[in-house]
Design an enzyme around this catalytic site. Structure first.
Site, PDB file in Angstrom:
ATOM      1  N   LYS A   1       1.848  37.648 -13.643  1.00  0.00           N
ATOM      2  CA  LYS A   1       0.482  37.279 -14.051  1.00  0.00           C
ATOM      3  C   LYS A   1       0.277  37.541 -15.542  1.00  0.00           C
ATOM      4  CE  LYS A   1      -0.971  36.325  -9.805  1.00  0.00           C
ATOM      5  NZ  LYS A   1       0.250  36.572  -9.054  1.00  0.00           N
TER       6      LYS A   1
ATOM      7  N   ARG B   1       6.035  25.903  -6.881  1.00  0.00           N
ATOM      8  CA  ARG B   1       6.577  25.450  -5.597  1.00  0.00           C
ATOM      9  C   ARG B   1       5.623  24.438  -4.988  1.00  0.00           C
ATOM     10  NH1 ARG B   1       2.767  27.817  -2.550  1.00  0.00           N
ATOM     11  NH2 ARG B   1       2.075  29.924  -3.089  1.00  0.00           N
TER      12      ARG B   1
END
Length: 451
Positions: free
Chosen positions: A116, A292
């Site tokens: 992050k 993904r």
């Protein structure tokens, strides 16, 4: 194009990938744990191999065993699905080392976007708006308290390596921070092997809106509109829809172009999703990037007419994108409801044997599942057992179709969240499009309604 692909996953997403491979004439290899020996994805694949015991660290996370099966079966590529190894840069590197194509982005990009903190830095460099916060790790609660005072409460405490809402908490005061910091840090270390924490300013009444992108290996990148994913429980999505009823065309275009700019900045390839928080004034801020295929990809497929798994396979095989941005049209409105094996009131998992299972049928109704009557829902895996997707000419028609479909959805032997979903789609605030991320907590979690 590949002649054989191994699917390193389970459940509905493994079945979903197998169907597209079959459509393209690609042979498929499934892997399974002892608990999944009778699962649908095992029956659908051309070949299937046992890789270990029920727990994921002894089976679906066993990288060496999966690679061994891929080499044994001469699979040229591995599709990781979502979850499990799909965002594991070590697995992507191992595939590359063994001469097997990983159907996804480069390992270094996965690693960068998996942090992050590093992803915030990269997006800021690309000129993408980020939530006010920090881009360095918090070492202890004292440092966290000083940082929170500078940012201003309320803040969102987050695990840098996290996902699925684990290690994430809204904090309204220093007293609350003192109580929660260490616990969240420990949870992050347990689940992700990394207890690094950071914080951002908490955006009040936000919407969670994400942009799907496709990028090939030849520098081409385009966006496939947005998905509204604001209906959540425990920071995990329950309902997704496309397009968002909140965005205007100008904001929609700006968010799409921003997502493409972000993807190009990090040299991204394959399918990916840039997630944003959008405030009440339609200002949007980068949240994270999922490197993904998303659980909610079917709603994008329904409004664009594209098969995202097929596009993933073509990109990974080195093909040039077959479309330009102007080719990507949106048609109608699509909604996805995640069917969980869980108590609709407490959200606790409900493992057991499904004694009867029947899905709704009809025009513009799509079912994605890997269970059937007699299937066992074990405590070893995520409790999501299916996805119900509907499409309508507009949002109202899609909601009507969803409610009708849920009425005809039959699952016996275990508890499911279907009663909760019916409440969501019948609620006046949902019908009005007021779908902020606190919707369930605000309108349903505390409601004295018998479910």
């Amino acid at each position: 194009m590949f002649s054989k692909v191994l699917i390193a996953n389970r459940g509905e997403i493994a079945s979903r990938v197998i169907r597209t491979c079959q459509k393209l004439g690609i042979k498929t290899v499934a892997v399974y744990s002892e608990a999944d020996a009778d699962s649908l994805h095992v029956k659908l694949a051309g070949e299937a191999y046992l890789i270990g015991k029920p727990r994921v660290n002894e089976s679906y996370l066993n990288m060496e065993k999966i690679i061994e099966v891929a080499k044994q079966t001469n699979a040229e590529a591995i599709h990781p699905g979502y979850g499990l190894l799909s965002e594991n840069p070590d697995f992507a590197r191992l595939c590359q080392k063994e001469g097997i194509v990983f159907i996804g982005p480069d390992a270094d990009v996965i690693a960068q976007m998996g942090s992050k903190i590093e992803s915030r830095k990269a997006m800021a460099e690309a000129g993408v708006p980020v939530v006010p916060g920090i881009s360095f790790p918090l070492s202890n609660v004292e440092e966290a308290a000083k940082t929170a005072e500078k940012i201003g409460y309320p803040i969102m405490l987050k695990a840098s390596a996290g996902g699925g809402g684990i290690g994430m908490q809204v904090v309204h005061s220093e007293e609350e921070l003192q109580k929660t910091f260490e616990g969240n840090q420990k949870r992050a270390a347990t689940f992700f092997g990394d207890g690094t924490m950071y914080m951002e300013k908490y955006i009040e009444n936000p919407r969670h809106i994400e942009i799907q992108i496709l990028a090939d290996q030849h520098g081409n990148c385009l966006y496939l509109w947005e998905r509204e994913c604001s209906i959540q429980r425990r920071h995990q999505k329950v309902v997704e829809e496309a397009p968002s009823s909140f965005l205007d065309d100008e904001t929609r275009k700006k968010m799409g172009e921003t997502a493409v700019k972000a993807a190009k900045h990090i040299h991204y390839t394959n399918a990916g999703t840039i997630e944003f928080l959008v405030d009440e004034n339609k200002k949007f801020y980068f949240l994270e990037m999922n490197t993904r295929l998303q659980v909610e990809h079917p709603v994008t497929e329904e409004i664009t007419g594209l098969d995202l798994v097929e596009e993933q396979l073509r990109i990974a095989a080195g093909e040039v994108l077959r479309y330009s941005q102007t080719d990507i049209k949106k048609d109608g409105h699509a909604i996805e409801a995640r069917i969980y094996a869980e108590d609709p009131k407490t959200f606790l998992p409900s493992p057991g044997t499904i004694t009867f299972f029947e899905t709704p049928n009809g025009e513009n109704v799509r079912n994605e599942t890997a269970v059937m009557s007699g299937s066992s829902v074990t405590p070893f895996y995520d409790p999501m057992i299916a996805k119900l997707i509907v499409k309508g000419q507009n949002r109202q028609k899609a909601i009507e179709s969803m409610l009708q479909a849920l009425e005809n959805y039959k699952v016996e032997g275990i508890k499911t969240n279907i009663p909760l979903l019916k409440e969501v789609f019948s609620h006046p605030e949902y019908l009005a499009g007021n779908t902020t991320t606190d919707f369930i907590n605000k309108y349903l979690a505390k409601a004295n309604i018998k479910r």
